[in-house]
Scaffold this active site. Structure first.
Site, PDB file in Angstrom:
ATOM      1  N   ARG A 116     -64.958  41.547  -6.254  1.00 27.22           N
ATOM      2  CA  ARG A 116     -65.802  42.095  -5.203  1.00 27.22           C
ATOM      3  C   ARG A 116     -67.241  41.779  -5.556  1.00 27.22           C
ATOM      4  NH1 ARG A 116     -62.206  41.930  -2.352  1.00 27.22           N
ATOM      5  NH2 ARG A 116     -61.226  43.529  -1.082  1.00 27.22           N
ATOM      6  N   GLU A 174     -71.669  40.130   2.693  1.00 21.85           N
ATOM      7  CA  GLU A 174     -70.835  39.100   3.322  1.00 21.85           C
ATOM      8  C   GLU A 174     -70.913  39.229   4.834  1.00 21.85           C
ATOM      9  OE1 GLU A 174     -66.901  39.168   1.627  1.00 21.85           O
ATOM     10  OE2 GLU A 174     -67.645  38.861  -0.391  1.00 21.85           O
ATOM     11  N   HIS A 212     -65.112  34.011   0.530  1.00 20.97           N
ATOM     12  CA  HIS A 212     -64.097  35.064   0.392  1.00 20.97           C
ATOM     13  C   HIS A 212     -62.735  34.606   0.950  1.00 20.97           C
ATOM     14  CE1 HIS A 212     -63.539  39.685   0.027  1.00 20.97           C
ATOM     15  NE2 HIS A 212     -62.427  39.039  -0.276  1.00 20.97           N
TER      16      HIS A 212
HETATM   17  P1  NAD Z   1     -55.154  45.538  -9.871  1.00 22.70           P
HETATM   18  O1  NAD Z   1     -55.338  46.978  -9.516  1.00 22.70           O
HETATM   19  O2  NAD Z   1     -53.772  45.044 -10.053  1.00 22.70           O
HETATM   20  O3  NAD Z   1     -55.980  45.222 -11.209  1.00 22.70           O
HETATM   21  C1  NAD Z   1     -57.272  45.700 -11.458  1.00 22.70           C
HETATM   22  C2  NAD Z   1     -57.378  46.008 -12.950  1.00 22.70           C
HETATM   23  O4  NAD Z   1     -58.730  46.366 -13.234  1.00 22.70           O
HETATM   24  C3  NAD Z   1     -56.484  47.161 -13.394  1.00 22.70           C
HETATM   25  O5  NAD Z   1     -55.677  46.746 -14.475  1.00 22.70           O
HETATM   26  C4  NAD Z   1     -57.481  48.245 -13.816  1.00 22.70           C
HETATM   27  O6  NAD Z   1     -57.027  49.022 -14.901  1.00 22.70           O
HETATM   28  C5  NAD Z   1     -58.678  47.410 -14.209  1.00 22.70           C
HETATM   29  N1  NAD Z   1     -59.945  48.135 -14.184  1.00 22.70           N
HETATM   30  C6  NAD Z   1     -60.352  49.064 -13.290  1.00 22.70           C
HETATM   31  N2  NAD Z   1     -61.603  49.470 -13.599  1.00 22.70           N
HETATM   32  C7  NAD Z   1     -61.972  48.775 -14.709  1.00 22.70           C
HETATM   33  C8  NAD Z   1     -63.143  48.761 -15.496  1.00 22.70           C
HETATM   34  N3  NAD Z   1     -64.207  49.526 -15.226  1.00 22.70           N
HETATM   35  N4  NAD Z   1     -63.181  47.917 -16.559  1.00 22.70           N
HETATM   36  C9  NAD Z   1     -62.111  47.133 -16.846  1.00 22.70           C
HETATM   37  N5  NAD Z   1     -60.978  47.122 -16.149  1.00 22.70           N
HETATM   38  C10 NAD Z   1     -60.910  47.923 -15.073  1.00 22.70           C
HETATM   39  O7  NAD Z   1     -55.944  44.713  -8.763  1.00 22.70           O
HETATM   40  P2  NAD Z   1     -55.743  43.173  -8.402  1.00 22.70           P
HETATM   41  O8  NAD Z   1     -54.730  43.031  -7.347  1.00 22.70           O
HETATM   42  O9  NAD Z   1     -55.614  42.405  -9.652  1.00 22.70           O
HETATM   43  O10 NAD Z   1     -57.175  42.887  -7.710  1.00 22.70           O
HETATM   44  C11 NAD Z   1     -58.325  42.707  -8.506  1.00 22.70           C
HETATM   45  C12 NAD Z   1     -59.559  42.493  -7.651  1.00 22.70           C
HETATM   46  O11 NAD Z   1     -59.408  41.338  -6.811  1.00 22.70           O
HETATM   47  C13 NAD Z   1     -59.901  43.636  -6.691  1.00 22.70           C
HETATM   48  O12 NAD Z   1     -61.324  43.780  -6.703  1.00 22.70           O
HETATM   49  C14 NAD Z   1     -59.502  43.115  -5.340  1.00 22.70           C
HETATM   50  O13 NAD Z   1     -60.231  43.715  -4.307  1.00 22.70           O
HETATM   51  C15 NAD Z   1     -59.862  41.652  -5.508  1.00 22.70           C
HETATM   52  N6  NAD Z   1     -59.211  40.751  -4.559  1.00 22.70           N
HETATM   53  C16 NAD Z   1     -59.942  39.727  -4.045  1.00 22.70           C
HETATM   54  C17 NAD Z   1     -59.363  38.853  -3.148  1.00 22.70           C
HETATM   55  C18 NAD Z   1     -60.142  37.693  -2.585  1.00 22.70           C
HETATM   56  O14 NAD Z   1     -59.842  37.284  -1.474  1.00 22.70           O
HETATM   57  N7  NAD Z   1     -61.088  37.155  -3.314  1.00 22.70           N
HETATM   58  C19 NAD Z   1     -58.024  39.039  -2.754  1.00 22.70           C
HETATM   59  C20 NAD Z   1     -57.287  40.073  -3.322  1.00 22.70           C
HETATM   60  C21 NAD Z   1     -57.904  40.924  -4.246  1.00 22.70           C
END
Ligand code: NAD
Length: 302
Positions: A230, A259, A277
């Site tokens: 994000r 965005e 994105h």
């Molecule tokens: P997920 O919940 O499976 O993994 C996120 C991880 O981050 C978890 O393991 C959590 O414990 C960890 N975490 C949370 N806060 C933290 C902190 N302060 N320090 C360290 N670790 C921390 O989520 P995901 O499916 O892997 O998604 C990850 C990111 O990707 C999200 O921000 C999501 O919105 C983004 N995303 C982006 C797109 C895109 O189009 N670019 C698409 C899907 C997801």
């Protein structure tokens, strides 16, 4: 049920829902029209363009609306707590796009390592400059630091290891059984100090961005930052300053503080690779998202 799809959805999944007897309406509503429109539906399916905020939920209160589905991972475009307090459930499709986003992060890593983005842009302007792009480096043998080792972080970690990279992961929750000779959980500072690439995969963390002046200072000189999580996880002013000073060699960005992205100086920076994105925007991910939405609706009990 009457299902409103505001930001598009896989056609096969929509056909399946119709075969099951649901009425599916595909229509985008501007923010000032959305709340009223929601009153006519049992379910609304959104991606990221539609923002379902408290005033929309207030307008839809007392109607049939009982479920909001976010086709994708981040639910920051929905006032989840407020919806649930008002008896409207919120679901997302957390598994469907992990591989696609991990591949997007990898694509930015390669783009930064080999000037893919800027060299292509130059060629479109009829510039053939081998010399300017002759100091690329190999990704294999390098270390990627993955901040947030969840679904996408782990998918990236596996792919990176397959490419001959070492993986350092930092997460507030440690999953047992993932470590091996090429993958190690470490504290944030160790990750920052030892990674050639730092890739951010945490949820949106409001307040102080994870990647800021202080954390950038702790990164290896010449490292590359990748952000497909994000936009507000990275302080863009601090990133631009680090690129200008040469502290960071490059950055691969799929997400931005604002965005559509407005930070033109950052976007135009020669060693920045940008995408609008599109991390989850693959045919495969959209099909999986569609299938997960069908499952959610099929298993939904009000
Ligand atoms: P997920 O919940 O499976 O993994 C996120 C991880 O981050 C978890 O393991 C959590 O414990 C960890 N975490 C949370 N806060 C933290 C902190 N302060 N320090 C360290 N670790 C921390 O989520 P995901 O499916 O892997 O998604 C990850 C990111 O990707 C999200 O921000 C999501 O919105 C983004 N995303 C982006 C797109 C895109 O189009 N670019 C698409 C899907 C997801």
């Amino acid at each position: 049920m009457r299902i409103l799809v505001t930001d598009g959805m896989d056609k096969t999944a929509m056909a399946q829902l119709r075969e099951m007897g649901h009425e599916v309406v595909e229509q985008f509503y501007e923010p000032d029209q959305l709340g009223k429109a929601l009153r006519d539906f049992d379910v609304v399916v959104v991606r990221s363009k539609t923002k379902v905020r408290a005033p929309h939920i207030d307008e839809a209160k007392g109607s049939n609306l009982k479920l909001i589905i976010r086709g994708g991972v981040g639910v920051d475009n929905i006032d989840v707590k407020y919806a649930e307090e008002n008896g409207i459930m919120v679901r997302n499709t957390p598994n469907a796009s992990s591989q696609s986003v991990a591949e997007c992060a990898l694509a930015h890593m390669f783009a930064c390592a080999r000037f893919i983005s800027i060299a292509g842009a130059a060629m479109r302007n009829d510039i053939w400059d081998k010399k300017a792009y002759s100091k690329g480096f190999e990704v294999s043998g390098k270390t990627v630091g993955v901040i947030g080792y969840g679904r996408i972080g782990q998918a990236l970690g596996k792919k990176a290891q397959a490419l001959g990279m070492k993986v350092l992961a930092y997460d507030i929750f440690k999953v047992e059984g993932l470590e091996n000779e090429n993958m190690k959980y470490v504290e944030m500072d160790e990750l920052l100090a030892n990674s050639d690439f730092v890739s951010v995969h945490t949820p949106s963390i409001d307040g102080k961005p994870l990647i800021n002046e202080g954390t950038i200072a702790k990164m290896k000189d010449g490292a590359v930052l990748i952000n497909t999580s994000r936009g507000n996880n990275v302080d863009e002013a601090a990133l631009l300053a680090a690129l200008k000073s040469g502290k960071l060699r490059g950055a691969g960005l799929d997400v931005f503080a604002e965005e559509p992205a407005k930070n033109q100086e950052l976007i135009d920076f020669p060693t920045v690779s940008c995408t609008p994105h599109i991390g989850a925007a693959t045919v495969e991910a959209q099909k999986r998202i569609g299938a997960e939405i069908v499952d959610i609706i099929t298993n939904f009990k009000a």
